[in-house]
Design an enzyme around this catalytic site. Structure first.
Site, PDB file in Angstrom:
ATOM      1  N   ASP A 226      -2.894   4.627  -2.716  1.00 28.43           N
ATOM      2  CA  ASP A 226      -4.013   5.427  -1.926  1.00 28.43           C
ATOM      3  C   ASP A 226      -4.520   6.555  -2.594  1.00 28.43           C
ATOM      4  OD1 ASP A 226      -5.301   5.336   0.759  1.00 28.43           O
ATOM      5  OD2 ASP A 226      -4.488   7.151   0.872  1.00 28.43           O
TER       6      ASP A 226
ATOM      7  N   ASP B 206       0.761  -1.087   0.178  1.00 29.28           N
ATOM      8  CA  ASP B 206       0.171  -0.008   0.001  1.00 29.28           C
ATOM      9  C   ASP B 206       0.827   1.289   0.104  1.00 29.28           C
ATOM     10  OD1 ASP B 206      -3.279   0.129   1.624  1.00 29.28           O
ATOM     11  OD2 ASP B 206      -2.267   1.524   0.129  1.00 29.28           O
TER      12      ASP B 206
ATOM     13  N   HIS C  92     -11.422  -2.285   4.347  1.00 33.59           N
ATOM     14  CA  HIS C  92     -11.364  -1.743   5.277  1.00 33.59           C
ATOM     15  C   HIS C  92     -11.997  -0.662   5.655  1.00 33.59           C
ATOM     16  CE1 HIS C  92      -8.564   0.456   3.006  1.00 33.59           C
ATOM     17  NE2 HIS C  92      -8.079   1.136   3.978  1.00 33.59           N
ATOM     18  N   ASP C  93     -12.553   0.292   4.708  1.00 30.76           N
ATOM     19  CA  ASP C  93     -13.102   1.551   4.955  1.00 30.76           C
ATOM     20  C   ASP C  93     -14.852   1.237   4.896  1.00 30.76           C
ATOM     21  OD1 ASP C  93     -10.844   3.073   2.864  1.00 30.76           O
ATOM     22  OD2 ASP C  93     -10.868   2.690   4.945  1.00 30.76           O
TER      23      ASP C  93
ATOM     24  N   GLU D 246      -6.593   3.271  -6.179  1.00 33.62           N
ATOM     25  CA  GLU D 246      -7.884   3.754  -5.406  1.00 33.62           C
ATOM     26  C   GLU D 246      -8.544   5.035  -5.867  1.00 33.62           C
ATOM     27  OE1 GLU D 246      -7.959   5.259  -1.294  1.00 33.62           O
ATOM     28  OE2 GLU D 246      -9.629   4.176  -1.017  1.00 33.62           O
TER      29      GLU D 246
HETATM   30  O1  TEU Z   1      -9.489   5.855   1.554  1.00 34.74           O
HETATM   31  C1  TEU Z   1      -9.925   7.099   0.886  1.00 34.74           C
HETATM   32  C2  TEU Z   1     -11.297   6.985   0.896  1.00 34.74           C
HETATM   33  O2  TEU Z   1     -12.125   7.356  -0.205  1.00 34.74           O
HETATM   34  C3  TEU Z   1     -12.176   6.465   2.220  1.00 34.74           C
HETATM   35  O3  TEU Z   1     -11.490   6.792   3.398  1.00 34.74           O
HETATM   36  C4  TEU Z   1     -13.263   7.550   2.324  1.00 34.74           C
HETATM   37  O4  TEU Z   1     -13.006   8.717   1.567  1.00 34.74           O
HETATM   38  C5  TEU Z   1     -13.671   7.610   3.618  1.00 34.74           C
HETATM   39  O5  TEU Z   1     -14.059   6.376   4.185  1.00 34.74           O
HETATM   40  C6  TEU Z   1     -14.747   8.673   3.885  1.00 34.74           C
HETATM   41  O6  TEU Z   1     -15.999   7.961   3.419  1.00 34.74           O
HETATM   42  C7  TEU Z   1      -8.021   5.871   1.770  1.00 34.74           C
HETATM   43  C8  TEU Z   1      -7.665   4.772   2.686  1.00 34.74           C
HETATM   44  O7  TEU Z   1      -8.578   3.466   2.281  1.00 34.74           O
HETATM   45  C9  TEU Z   1      -8.361   4.906   3.990  1.00 34.74           C
HETATM   46  O8  TEU Z   1      -8.257   3.817   4.888  1.00 34.74           O
HETATM   47  C10 TEU Z   1      -7.691   6.313   4.583  1.00 34.74           C
HETATM   48  O9  TEU Z   1      -8.139   6.740   5.625  1.00 34.74           O
HETATM   49  C11 TEU Z   1      -7.721   7.469   3.567  1.00 34.74           C
HETATM   50  O10 TEU Z   1      -7.482   6.934   2.127  1.00 34.74           O
HETATM   51  C12 TEU Z   1      -6.691   8.392   3.754  1.00 34.74           C
HETATM   52  O11 TEU Z   1      -5.386   7.861   3.668  1.00 34.74           O
END
Ligand code: TEU
Length: 564
Positions: A201, A99, A330-331, A256
């Protein structure tokens, strides 16, 4: 069709290291824990392991706030542990996808610490600084994705710096050639260590409109913010990384893409563009956002889910792009709880989601715990949660007038922590994740939902995934077949076909707890099925139905046939 790349027949397993396996009783997972579980992933049929950030970090955003891109956070182990992981992966013919978080760094990074010292620091221009507005306030009204203003005031130099995420995640200034060189150097560092892929990311946010206009509330075509989403130089910057690292090291890369568009993702992932191998987009995971707002609940729109999946299947294929296929990460809350039934039909539902996703064109991603049917955990109290976004939103929702219980109900549905509780290995204490105190609670259902109870059960969710992953490697139609949707707005059923000259794949799923039946359209049936033989490749019920033009489907039944 472009020559099939090995990663188009592969399946990627996403590891959230903090919650995967702890080997030293610290209560958080570590690199040695992943190494210990490689045989488990190899047996599942995994080729590529996506390891989420294990770099030096204050952990305000669980590692997505990087303070040193080339050193391992002692919480996760040592560089020697990393080297051992690489060797053990290689022995099994598996590769590591690392990542990479370079839209922003932690404010604890040495670059930022230097930058904030003075306006003339040689590192000042590594970040995005603006003078206060005329009224002394923030430079413009851009909002952080974690709530609140996207600008943080720095007393020492009297300027604001940009933070599209947490206030301790400072956006890097990609207009600065030195920043781009630093990124190429860190990518090369890991490529030289044998890493064979990168997950980039929020890489489509790195190019900002340099006029930094007010957020007028309009949105870019991909429902993001047009002045930093798929920005003016984003393709140029990604191409630069391809030319200097991704291409020369023959790496597999996935971007992403927050709030992006189909047109951009075709361009990001068409091999002729020399940018990335594939892209994640999130439109299909916003079909339960009321008015497109994450923190406003509504039942998910099934027809919109099917429409979007179809649009991206057809559009990416037509443009020569390549989808990263996923329902979980994970999000996101667990798809099992979000889109199907995680109680009496839990097993059928988990297998239905797997069959529906893995029959599509693209590279499938399995997020840890998805392969054993882990649902959203039961949250009893806001203090059980750890995610910075969830904590911010619990406060903001109440500032907006929600009662504490109403705010907690929304957090329960939407929190990223739904997918961040520890992997459930067996029925021992803490589900075999740690001998210490877990950093976040283990879901109370682990005695019935764990790896150990599924490995030997041929009808388990785990073995359903294992079979789907093997089918993709075996049958070219999974990677080459043209997609055609078969259901016309059916209220409960999603059915599609994958077609090539020799064969037809049919995937048919009942996304409801009702007994229904589905009729394949006459034209398709007569054209495709005439005098052909069908074979059931995989199903999630005790029945092994022959494919018929009219097929009865029990609650959450899902089948995949091949017709030759
Ligand atoms: O995620 C970006 C992202 O689009 C999500 O975090 C979403 O914006 C957020 O859940 C609000 O709805 C990436 C990573 O996957 C995330 O874990 C990080 O927190 C984020 O970037 C910042 O690096």
């Amino acid at each position: 069709m472009v020559e099939q790349d090995w990663w188009q027949k592969s399946t990627v397993y996403q590891v959230y290291p903090k919650s995967f396996k702890d080997t030293n009783g610290s209560g958080t997972g570590d690199i040695k824990g992943l190494t210990m579980k490689l045989d488990y992933l190899h047996d599942l049929g995994i080729n590529i392991v996506w390891l989420q950030p294990v770099y030096i970090s204050p952990q305000n955003d669980n590692g997505y706030d990087v303070a040193d891109y080339c050193r391992i956070n002692p919480e996760f182990g040592t560089m020697e542990d990393f080297d051992e992981l690489m060797n053990e992966l290689d022995k099994r013919g598996m590769v590591l996808m690392l990542d990479i978080v370079v839209n922003h760094s932690s404010t604890e990074h040495a670059w930022f610490k230097q930058a904030r010292q003075s306006k003339v620091s040689p590192y000042r221009d590594y970040y995005i600084w603006k003078d206060p507005a005329a009224d002394g306030g923030v430079p413009n009204n851009w909002q952080s994705k974690f709530g609140g203003s996207a600008w943080q005031y720095d007393e020492l130099t009297g300027q604001y710096f940009l933070t599209l995420f947490d206030k301790t995640q400072a956006d890097l200034n990609w207009e600065n050639e030195q920043v781009r060189k630093e990124v190429v150097d860190l990518l090369r560092f890991w490529a030289e260590k044998g890493v064979k892929g990168f997950r980039m990311d929020v890489i489509n946010l790195i190019s900002k409109d340099q006029s930094f206009p007010e957020d007028d509330g309009s949105v870019s075509p991909g429902d993001g913010r047009r002045f930093y989403t798929d920005g003016p130089r984003v393709h140029e910057f990604i191409r630069e990384m391809y030319d200097q690292v991704f291409g020369p090291y023959h790496l597999v890369t996935v971007g992403e893409m927050s709030s992006t568009t189909l047109a951009h993702c075709v361009r990001y992932s068409n091999p002729e563009e020399n940018e990335l191998s594939m892209t994640f987009n999130f439109h299909h995971l916003k079909v339960d956002y009321l008015n497109g707002q994450k923190w406003e609940l509504m039942p998910y729109d099934f027809e919109e889910l099917k429409r979007l999946l179809s649009e991206w299947q057809i559009g990416m294929n037509k443009g020569g792009g390549w989808n990263a296929l996923f329902f979980n990460n994970h999000d996101q809350p667990r798809a099992l709880s979000r889109f199907t039934n995680d109680t009496i039909f839990r097993s059928e539902s988990a297998k239905l989601l797997a069959t529906t996703l893995h029959g599509l064109q693209g590279t499938p991603y399995v997020y840890q715990g998805e392969e054993i049917g882990m649902p959203n955990p039961v949250w009893n109290d806001i203090n059980e949660l750890r995610d910075i976004e969830s904590k911010n939103m619990y406060r903001i929702l109440q500032e907006q007038g929600k009662k504490p219980d109403e705010a907690l109900d929304i957090i329960r549905e939407r929190s990223r922590d739904n997918s961040r509780t520890p992997m459930q290995w067996d029925t021992t204490v803490n589900a075999g994740f740690t001998s210490g105190t877990p950093w976040i609670k283990v879901d109370e259902r682990y005695p019935e939902i764990n790896v150990q109870s599924q490995l030997e059960d041929i009808d388990s969710i785990y073995n359903h995934y294992k079979k789907l992953i093997a089918l993709r490697k075996e049958l070219p139609i999974f990677t080459e077949g043209m997609y055609e949707r078969l259901d016309e707005c059916h209220p409960q059923v999603y059915a599609y076909a994958r077609i090539n000259e020799q064969e037809t794949l049919i995937v048919m799923s009942n996304f409801s707890d009702q007994d229904v039946s589905f009729s394949i359209p006459d034209e398709f049936w007569n054209e495709r099925m005439d005098s052909k033989v069908s074979e059931l490749l995989i199903g999630n019920t005790m029945h092994t139905p022959e494919l018929a033009q009219d097929t009865p489907l029990s609650p959450y039944a899902s089948y995949m046939w091949i017709i030759r």
